[in-house]
Structure formats: structure tokens, C-alpha cells
Motif scaffolding. Structure first.
Motif, short mmCIF file in Angstrom:
data_model
loop_
_atom_site.label_atom_id
_atom_site.label_comp_id
_atom_site.label_asym_id
_atom_site.label_seq_id
_atom_site.Cartn_x
_atom_site.Cartn_y
_atom_site.Cartn_z
N GLY A 174 0.86 -1.22 -0.01
CA GLY A 174 -0.20 0.15 0.02
C GLY A 174 0.56 1.12 0.05
O GLY A 174 0.04 2.41 -0.07
N ILE A 175 2.17 1.39 0.07
CA ILE A 175 2.97 2.40 -0.08
C ILE A 175 3.15 2.92 -1.42
O ILE A 175 3.20 1.95 -2.25
CB ILE A 175 4.18 2.37 0.97
N GLU A 176 3.28 4.31 -1.34
CA GLU A 176 3.47 4.62 -2.94
C GLU A 176 5.06 4.84 -3.19
O GLU A 176 5.46 4.47 -4.49
CB GLU A 176 2.88 6.01 -2.80
N GLY A 177 6.04 5.00 -2.22
CA GLY A 177 7.38 5.29 -2.40
C GLY A 177 8.19 5.37 -1.28
O GLY A 177 7.47 5.71 -0.26
N PHE A 178 9.46 4.84 -1.53
CA PHE A 178 10.25 4.76 -0.29
C PHE A 178 11.59 5.46 -0.88
O PHE A 178 12.48 4.97 -1.69
CB PHE A 178 10.84 3.37 -0.12
N ARG A 179 11.89 6.58 -0.20
CA ARG A 179 12.92 7.48 -0.96
C ARG A 179 13.65 8.18 0.27
O ARG A 179 13.31 8.01 1.46
CB ARG A 179 12.18 8.64 -1.60
N GLY A 232 4.16 13.97 7.89
CA GLY A 232 3.85 15.08 7.01
C GLY A 232 2.62 14.80 6.21
O GLY A 232 2.16 13.69 5.73
N GLY A 233 2.08 16.03 5.82
CA GLY A 233 0.86 15.95 5.10
C GLY A 233 -0.39 16.09 5.58
O GLY A 233 -0.34 16.18 7.19
N MET A 283 2.57 7.34 1.37
CA MET A 283 1.28 6.54 1.43
C MET A 283 0.26 7.29 0.95
O MET A 283 -0.19 8.55 1.30
CB MET A 283 1.09 6.04 2.71
N ASN A 284 -0.45 6.85 -0.40
CA ASN A 284 -1.49 7.47 -1.03
C ASN A 284 -2.83 7.53 -0.18
O ASN A 284 -3.12 6.63 0.56
CB ASN A 284 -2.05 6.88 -2.32
N ILE A 317 0.11 11.12 2.51
CA ILE A 317 1.04 11.59 3.85
C ILE A 317 2.21 10.93 3.82
O ILE A 317 2.51 9.96 2.64
CB ILE A 317 0.14 11.00 5.05
N ALA A 318 3.25 11.38 4.49
CA ALA A 318 4.73 10.92 4.49
C ALA A 318 5.12 10.68 5.86
O ALA A 318 4.71 11.42 6.97
CB ALA A 318 5.37 11.99 3.98
#
Length: 731
Positions: free
Chosen positions: A106-111, A153-154, A186-187, A166-167
Motif C-alpha cells: 500500500g505504500i507509494e514510494g520509499f525515498r 507529514g501531510g 502513502m497515498n 501522507i509522508a
């Protein structure tokens, strides 16, 4: 005539007064009954909302804590990788982030960013210059944070995907300085999809907001709008409830997003800055009560019209005044008794089990009508009893008996409902009658089943602990710790801890944290029944001064993956000797220890003589076998405090520390001698190689870096090589 008229006027006045009084009494009784029924519906709506809010709180908090656990473990690994003077390649960092990205659904990105806020590493990064997030509030907060805690965040729009979300942000530090942030996005639509799985009726809603009331995600089936992430406009009732009871509560309000009035419950996700809200649509939920209002009002009007008609007849006929008034009073009492129980299904059956009278609420409960129900046998709606069983039961009862039973009824539309019944047996004119008061408890039973299913989760282990003894557990806890059904109950918790040290540490840290913060969370080693070790993510909250509720999640696979990744990052895959990254760290540690003790460090650069002919003549597999044998001989020849590393094809580095003046020479002699000994390959061929060595020594007052020491030793080895093989050169 005047006296008679006076008596008639006085009688008329009394009749009017009595009719007004009857109207007032009936109205008061109706109001009391409807008010009590309304409060019962309000309680059902509140219980439904609070049950769903508790379920949402548990699910969302568990998901956030899984993300927090992964980002913390990844931050520790990246800080280790970047701690050396030579930064790891971008490919290494990206591989770590991709591997951890795969652990989470379910997460959108890992950066990962650098210290200036440029997103340099991570998943699904767009082509072109790095994205800059230095202006984000969460980045500035992470840069100023003195603690390695996860920051939320968000909601905001992602600069990569352009989606709301949110982050989860974790600051990175190297040698006390800010080095950038590791973050997971996460979207918001992910939470909305999860909410769609909840058992919501049309116009009910579930939403997630930050503690500052900004909307993260919302789902309401049938609603005209779902709301925009970031919207902080809320009803005054919500704002007041959160201000007075921030941890959780309930209220009734008309929602500003879609204008729907709902009974809402909310739960805080502390320590995370989120709150979940569940709203039950009042317009839908109170439809049965409104129907009841119409029925009761009609009944009150009918009763009052009957009373008024009787009074009019008394006034007109002036006969049997006392008898008529007594009949009116008796009739009023019967209707009052019916009104008091209008919220329940009242019905009367005879000694043969046939329905002879009922309230309208009973017909409504069975989705039927009086005409269809009167005269029917109990077995026609009782799911679990046939006529034979009911006849046997009727043969046993006697006047004065009272019973409470739980049964199931089949409505005329085919739906089966759970019913709680109070039975009273009476004898009238020599015949037995069963007076029954029925209440539909389907919703309450469903809520209880949902709660039981949640506690019996197969994914998350749960237990209750009183005075450090297990008093309750679910199946997942038994399976996680390798025990059979019921074996954990009554056991001291010491039996499931790995050792006494772990048991004592959790006892001291955990109860102190529970006293100060109200919860405790840690990663622990525990012992299965078989004696195997299992790593768990452990959480506990107090239920009472002596009882705790404990949650256990198996993270053994995640810990093993962490260890495997860390080993692969710092070791040569062929010989399993430390690689250059770990070598630099070992030299730095050896220099620090030598300075403290006033001793020296010898860095020896070894190049094999005769390796290439073996490789060319017998093949690369023979060359690989030769390198592995030499690596093992080096390990056997050095001391535990020394380090042997592979830095190239047939090039090795020894770090001999601590040593005094020439104390390194006997150790190096052993290594060189062991390398020169004959090696028998798997093919049966015997080969021999030599070695040329350059030795760089630390000097008092000098501050050479690990890279410089390796460079000096390499240079000395090349000088020895030019003057002839199998030599050593000391600097």
C-alpha cells in the motif's frame, strides 16, 4: 329545570376536564415511551459507531506501526552504510530501498534525500534533476529534530505521483550532523480502499484526520461527496468534542461535507497525530423509530377519540355514568400498558401455540401484518423449533412460570433475526396463555461477533497479562509461540522470554513506560515452546493497575533479512572476508585503540605471485577455489584482534593491531608461510603461489586516514614487486 341544567353543565365540565386529562396523560405516556425508545436507538447507533471506530483504530494503528518499524530499521542500516569515509554506491542505497519497499503493502514510494533536501535515491523517481523537498514542513522539522523519531507529514500532493497522501519521515544523522531524511509516502486513496472493506450501510462514513483536523481520507457509501484531503472544515460539535476529549468520544452532528446528520464516534491513534471517525447516518438508522412514532401517535389519537366518543355518549344519554367511566378508565389502563412496551414486540399465544393478539411492533419486527400473523402457529416463524417440540414445551408449563430465552425468528421476507424473549404464563378463564415480549438483538449480536473475530485475529498475537501471568490469549499468539490450544493460559510470562536479561529489561523499562506514557513498545527476543528463538514487535497498554493487553507481531523474517543485507554490504561474496567498506572501518577502530594504548597499527598489502598462471591454466573455478583456501589460511594465521580483507582479484590487506614496534613481523611471517604451502584443488592438481607484501605503519604524531594507509601499503607493495617477486617492503 335550572338545577337539572346546572347538573348537566357541571357534568359536561367534568367530562371535558376528564377528556383533557386523558389527552394529557396519553400524550405524556406516549412521550415517555417514545423518548425511551429514542434513547435506545441512540445507544444502538453510538455502540455501532464506537465498535467500528475501535476496529478502525486498531487496523490503522497497526498499519502505521508496521511502516514505522520498517523505516526505523532502514534508517539504521543506511546510517551504517554511510558512516564510512567512502560513501556507498547509489546502486547499493537504491537496492536497500527497493528491498524494504517490497516489505510493505500500500505504500507509494520509499525515498532518501541528501542534507539539502534533494531526493537522490529511492523507488519510481522521475528522470531529470532531483526533486527538491527542502521547503516541505516535515523536512524542516526533521532537520531541527534532535531525536531519531518518525515524523508525519501531510496531507499534501506528492511531487512525484501528484496524488494526495501522507509522508512518514525519519531524520538521518552522521557524526551528530543532519544528513538528510528517509521517507515513505502513502497515498490517501490507500486508506479509502481499506475503509471500503468495513461493514458500512448507505450514508454511513469512516474517515481519518490529522490531530489538526485536516482530512486524510474518507469513505461514505452513497454520499454525494467524499471530501478533499487537507480540508479542515468540521462541524462545531466535532471541534468541541476533540477539544474536551482528545483521546476519544462520540457526538451527534450534521456533517459539513455532505449535510448528512450522523451519530459519530472517534478514537485517537496516539502517539501518532491521527484520529479515526465513524459516523452512522441518523436519517437511515432512525427510520424504524419514526415509524414507531407514527404508530404510537395514531394509537394515542384513537384512544383519545374513543374516550371522547364515550364521553359524548355519556353526555348525550346521561346513563350509566359510573359504568362508562369505569370502562373508560380500564380501557385507558390497557392502552397505557401497551404503550409502555411499544418498543418491544408484544404478542400472546394460546395453549396450542397459536397467536391470538399482538402489538404492531411485533408485526413490524417480523416484516408482516396483523392480518397475516393472527392465528398462525409459533413454529411458522421460530427457526429452531417445530410444532412437535413446541407442543411438548406447552405441555410442561404452568401458570405463574417466567422464562427468558434466546431464539431466532424468520421474517416474512426470509431474513433470520436473533431475538431475546421474556415469557410469562397466565391462566384466564381456565385456559393457559403465553404473554411474550420480544426484542430484536441481531445488531448487538453481530457487533459482539465482530469484536470476537477481531480478538481472534490469525495475523496479530494478542494476550492479557495479570501480575506477569498470562490470563487470556488468541490463536495467533499460540501459533506464534508454538503452543497448542489453551497451553499458554496460566503460564508465567518468563517462560516465553528468551533469557532472564530480556525478562528483567522489559520488566523495568516496560512498566516505567506504561506509568509515564500509557503504552510500551519494543522489539524483543522470545522463546517458542520448542526452544527456538523468535523476534517479535511487542506492544502493551494497561487495562487496569494489575492487567495489561499485549500485542505480538512476528518480525523474525524481517530481522533475518536485515542481518543478511548488512552482511552482504560489508563482505566479499567469494571469500566471505571483509570488503573495502568494512576494512576502512576496522582500520579506523584499530587506530583509535592504538592511540589510547600508545601502540601501533601495521597495514599490510598482499599481492599473490603466480595466481594468473593458475587461473589461465586450470580455469576460473580453480582460481576461485585457490582464493577461498588462501582466505581461510589467513584467518587461521592471524589473531582475533587482527583483520584480513580482500580488496581486489588476488589482492588482500591485513590489519595487525595492536602491535609493538616489530611485533607484527611474526604474524605476517605465519601468513606468508601458510600462503606458500602447496594447495590441492578439487581436480587433484597441486599448485603453489607466493606473495609480495607492502607494510605501512602508523607513526606517533601522524594522522593518516585509513584510505591513506592502504594507499601507502599498496605503493610499497608495488615497489617490492618491481624489485622482484616474493619480497616485502616496509615504510
Amino acid at each position: 329545570m335550572d338545577a337539572h341544567a346546572h347538573r348537566r353543565r357541571r357534568a359536561a365540565a367534568w367530562l371535558i376536564g376528564i377528556n383533557v386529562a386523558i389527552a394529557l396523560v396519553l400524550s405524556a405516556l406516549a412521550w415517555l415511551v417514545l423518548d425511551k425508545s429514542h434513547r435506545a436507538f441512540e445507544l444502538q447507533a453510538t455502540n455501532r459507531a464506537e465498535s467500528l471506530a475501535a476496529l478502525a483504530q486498531l487496523n490503522v494503528r497497526a498499519e502505521i506501526e508496521r511502516v514505522d518499524g520498517v523505516i526505523r530499521a532502514t534508517a539504521s542500516e543506511i546510517e551504517r552504510l554511510t558512516a564510512s569515509a567512502t560513501p556507498p554506491p547509489d546502486a547499493t542505497l537504491n537496492e536497500v530501498l527497493r528491498a524494504r519497499f517490497a516489505l510493505l503493502d500500500g505504500i507509494e514510494g520509499f525515498r532518501l534525500t541528501d542534507a539539502a533536501g534533494r531526493v537522490r535515491w529511492g523507488t519510481d523517481l522521475p528522470a531529470g534533476p532531483p526533486i527538491d523537498i527542502s521547503d516541505r514542513d516535515y523536512f524542516r522539522e526533521a532537520r531541527q529534530s534532535a531525536e531519531p523519531t518518525t515524523i508525519i507529514g501531510g496531507p499534501h500532493t506528492s511531487r512525484v505521483s501528484r496524488h494526495w497522501g501522507i509522508a512518514f519521515v525519519h531524520p538521518l544523522r552522521q557524526q551528530g550532523r543532519f544528513a538528510g531524511v528517509l521517507y515513505i509516502t502513502m497515498n490517501a486513496a490507500h486508506f479509502q480502499r481499506n475503509f471500503e472493506a468495513y461493514d458500512l450501510e448507505p450514508l454511513d462514513s469512516v474517515s481519518l484526520r490529522r490531530s489538526d483536523r485536516r482530512l486524510v481520507a474518507r469513505y461514505s457509501p452513497g454520499s454525494a461527496t467524499q471530501g478533499e484531503p487537507g480540508d479542515a472544515a468540521v462541524s462545531p460539535e466535532l471541534a468541541t468534542a476533540m477539544a474536551t476529549q482528545p483521546q476519544g468520544g462520540h457526538f451527534v452532528a450534521r456533517v459539513r461535507l455532505d449535510g448528512e446528520e450522523r451519530t459519530a464516534a472517534y478514537r485517537s491513534l496516539q502517539p501518532w497525530p491521527f484520529t479515526v471517525f465513524v459516523g452512522i447516518s441518523n436519517d437511515r438508522f432512525f427510520d424504524p423509530w419514526r415509524q414507531q412514532v407514527r404508530v404510537v401517535v395514531a394509537l394515542v389519537v384513537c384512544v383519545w377519540l374513543l374516550a371522547a366518543g364515550a364521553a359524548w355518549l355519556v353526555h348525550r344519554a346521561n346513563r350509566r355514568e359510573a359504568e362508562v367511566m369505569a370502562a373508560l378508565l380500564a380501557q385507558g389502563k390497557r392502552f397505557q400498558a401497551l404503550l409502555r412496551t411499544a418498543g418491544d414486540g408484544i404478542h400472546i399465544t394460546d395453549g396450542n401455540g397459536h397467536l391470538v393478539e399482538m402489538s404492531d411492533s411485533f408485526a413490524e419486527m417480523l416484516k408482516s401484518t396483523r392480518d397475516r400473523l393472527l392465528g398462525r402457529h409459533i413454529a411458522s416463524w421460530d427457526v429452531n423449533q417445530d410444532e412437535t417440540a413446541i407442543r411438548a414445551w406447552l405441555a410442561k408449563i404452568k401458570a405463574g412460570d417466567r422464562q427468558r430465552v434466546d431464539v431466532q425468528h424468520r421474517r416474512d421476507d426470509g431474513q433470520i433475526i436473533d431475538v431475546e424473549m421474556q415469557l410469562s404464563i397466565a391462566e384466564i378463564a381456565g385456559s393457559l396463555f403465553v404473554f411474550s415480549s420480544s426484542r430484536d438483538v441481531t445488531e448487538q449480536r453481530r457487533v459482539l461477533r465482530d469484536q470476537a473475530a477481531m480478538l481472534e485475529s490469525d495475523l496479530v498475537g494478542m494476550a492479557k497479562v495479570r501480575d506477569r501471568v498470562i490470563t487470556w490469549r488468541n490463536r495467533a499468539a499460540e501459533r506464534l509461540l508454538g503452543y497448542g490450544p489453551g497451553e499458554l493460559e496460566g503460564r508465567p510470562v518468563r517462560e516465553v522470554y528468551w533469557d532472564d536479561a530480556e525478562y528483567q529489561r522489559v520488566g523495568s523499562e516496560g512498566y516505567e513506560a506504561l506509568r509515564k506514557e500509557g503504552y510500551y513498545r519494543a522489539q524483543l527476543r522470545m522463546r517458542r515452546k520448542s526452544g527456538e528463538m523468535v523476534w517479535v514487535d511487542f506492544g502493551a497498554v494497561p487495562l487496569s493497575p494489575t492487567e495489561l493487553f499485549v500485542v505480538l507481531v512476528d518480525i523474525t523474517a524481517m530481522k533475518a533479512a536485515n542481518d543478511s543485507l548488512a552482511h552482504a554490504a560489508f563482505h566479499d561474496p567469494l571469500t566471505q572476508l571483509p570488503n573495502r567498506l568494512l576494512l576502512l572501518d576496522r582500520i579506523g577502530q584499530a587506530q583509535a585503540a592504538a592511540r589510547r594504548d600508545g601502540r601501533e597499527v601495521a597495514v599490510c598489502y598482499l599481492d599473490l605471485d603466480g595466481f594468473k598462471p593458475v587461473n589461465d591454466e586450470h580455469g576460473h573455478e580453480a582460481g576461485d577455489q585457490l582464493l577461498k583456501v588462501i582466505a581461510q589460511r589467513m584467518r587461521d594465521a592471524i589473531r582475533p584482534s587482527d583483520t584480513a580483507a580482500r580488496v581486489g582479484g588476488d589482492e588482500f590487506v591485513l590489519v595487525l593491531a595492536p602491535v609493538d614496534t616489530d611485533g607484527w613481523q611474526p604474524i605476517l611471517d605465519r601468513v606468508v608461510q601458510s600462503i606458500r604451502e602447496t594447495i590441492r584443488l578439487d581436480s587433484g592438481v597441486q599448485v603453489r603461489v607466493g606473495v609480495t607484501v607492502g607494510v605501512a605503519m602508523t607513526r606517533e604524531g601522524e594522522a593518516a586516514t585509513p584510505d591513506e594507509l592502504i594507499g601507502q601499503a599498496d605503493h610499497l607493495m608495488l615497489r617490492a614487486k618491481r624489485s622482484g617477486k616474493r619480497r616485502r617492503q616496509v615504510g
